[in-house]
Design a protein around this motif. Structure first.
Motif, PDB file in Angstrom:
ATOM      1  N   ALA A 171      -6.926  -6.190  31.758  1.00 26.55           N
ATOM      2  CA  ALA A 171      -6.656  -4.974  32.746  1.00 26.55           C
ATOM      3  C   ALA A 171      -8.136  -4.737  33.505  1.00 26.55           C
ATOM      4  CB  ALA A 171      -6.199  -3.702  31.940  1.00 26.55           C
ATOM      5  N   GLY A 230      -4.242  -7.281  35.970  1.00 28.11           N
ATOM      6  CA  GLY A 230      -5.161  -6.917  36.886  1.00 28.11           C
ATOM      7  C   GLY A 230      -4.441  -7.130  38.569  1.00 28.11           C
ATOM      8  N   ASN A 233      -2.487  -1.686  39.152  1.00 29.03           N
ATOM      9  CA  ASN A 233      -3.829  -0.719  38.222  1.00 29.03           C
ATOM     10  C   ASN A 233      -3.002   0.240  37.555  1.00 29.03           C
ATOM     11  OD1 ASN A 233      -5.024  -1.142  41.386  1.00 29.03           O
ATOM     12  ND2 ASN A 233      -6.179  -1.883  39.593  1.00 29.03           N
ATOM     13  N   ILE A 262      -5.171  -2.033  28.386  1.00 31.70           N
ATOM     14  CA  ILE A 262      -4.521  -1.016  29.089  1.00 31.70           C
ATOM     15  C   ILE A 262      -4.261   0.425  28.335  1.00 31.70           C
ATOM     16  CG2 ILE A 262      -2.220  -0.094  29.952  1.00 31.70           C
ATOM     17  CD1 ILE A 262      -1.244  -2.796  31.041  1.00 31.70           C
ATOM     18  N   GLY A 285      -5.064   0.784  34.105  1.00 34.39           N
ATOM     19  CA  GLY A 285      -6.175  -0.080  33.559  1.00 34.39           C
ATOM     20  C   GLY A 285      -7.338   0.437  33.159  1.00 34.39           C
TER      21      GLY A 285
END
Length: 307
Positions: A171, A230, A233, A262, A285
């Motif tokens: 993330a 990624g 978000n 996450i 994230g």
């Protein structure tokens, strides 16, 4: 190199089944994507196709043939039964969505996936998600607890990793505010005036905080997978009764998401995130972004589920 430790065999079986389901999705012609409506008593908006049903049957039979002492909860079998079974912490349990994004699938919009998650000790532990249109296979192990044993309070000693087509994913921890964030959501099937007001209040709150972008993919599972790698978000859902998350919307995605770093939250209750929670779930994230997203959604909902 993909390393899944004690869950290697489970992941291999689930991945094979997901790939077979994905092939069925790709080969289904427009004429065969005709849907019936599971909620037809009030006009109907929640579709199911024969491919959903066939995929779930394939996954269930394949998992039970290989792991006969496990349990399986599937979206379509639960819909047919009229209730969602709770995950029994004492039994390794698979939670399956044979097509997440069925509405997209029906209309030929290539944004849907197969989702297969495994719970150990009642916690999402292994997630396998396959997007047949991009040929993307997401796999994540959230914790290393041997099958059939009770899960620890947090990730056990050992590997915790998520992969996309064999490459490690993480993330995005660099985005810490809504002003820089791509945020996913889904309105689900909520069409009541009260529910629409809550959904609109959340969007308004995000826009007033100058959110960078809001996106609706039409697949909750893919939305969380995109946060895990990624591409996005944050994600939230569960503002109203008919946009509420179901276990199959979060199980595999939660395992992949936890493995990628996450942060998960619940925004309409004092209790923390749980993939079986009926309302108010979100993820991001980074901790900072999760804080701001949760605060925004709590302001929109009053911190309570819809009455």
């Amino acid at each position: 190199t993909v390393s899944l430790g004690v869950y290697t065999s489970e992941a291999e079986v689930a991945a094979d089944l997901a790939l077979r389901c994905g092939a069925a999705m790709r080969s289904t012609t427009a004429a065969l994507r005709t849907a019936t409506l599971k909620d037809g008593e009030d006009g109907g908006i929640d579709p199911v196709t024969q491919t959903d049903v066939d995929n779930e049957a394939l996954v269930q039979s394949g998992l039970l043939a290989r792991f006969p002492h496990h349990a399986v909860i599937g979206e379509e079998s639960a819909a047919a039964a009229g209730s969602i079974p709770a995950v029994d912490p004492s039994t390794p349990t698979w939670v399956v969505d044979p097509i997440d994004g069925t509405q997209n699938f029906v209309h030929g919009l290539p944004l849907s996936c197969v989702s297969i998650g495994l719970c150990i000790g009642g916690r999402p532990t292994l997630g396998v998600v396959y997007d047949p249109y991009r040929d993307e296979l997401f796999i994540g192990v959230a914790e290393q607890t041997p099958s059939g044993t009770e899960a620890t309070a947090g990730p056990a000693a050992g590997l915790r990793a998520a992969y996309l087509n064999g490459e490690r994913i993480h993330a995005d921890k660099t985005v810490k505010s809504l002003e820089k964030a791509i945020v996913g959501t889904d309105a689900g099937y909520e069409r009541t005036p009260q529910g629409i007001v809550r959904i609109a209040a959340a969007q308004s709150g995000l826009l007033l905080r100058n959110v960078f972008a809001v996106r609706i993919l039409g697949s909750s599972v893919l939305s969380v997978a995109y946060v895990a790698c990624g591409r996005a978000n944050a994600f939230y859902s569960g503002l109203a009764k008919r946009d509420c998350p179901k276990p199959w919307d979060w199980c595999a995605a939660a395992a992949i998401g936890e493995a990628s770093g996450i942060v998960f939250r619940r925004f309409d209750s004092a209790s923390g995130f749980h993939f079986e929670a009926p309302t108010g779930l979100c993820c991001a994230g980074s901790e900072e972004l999760a804080d701001e997203l949760e605060e925004t959604l709590r302001e929109a909902t009053g911190g309570k589920p819809m009455g």
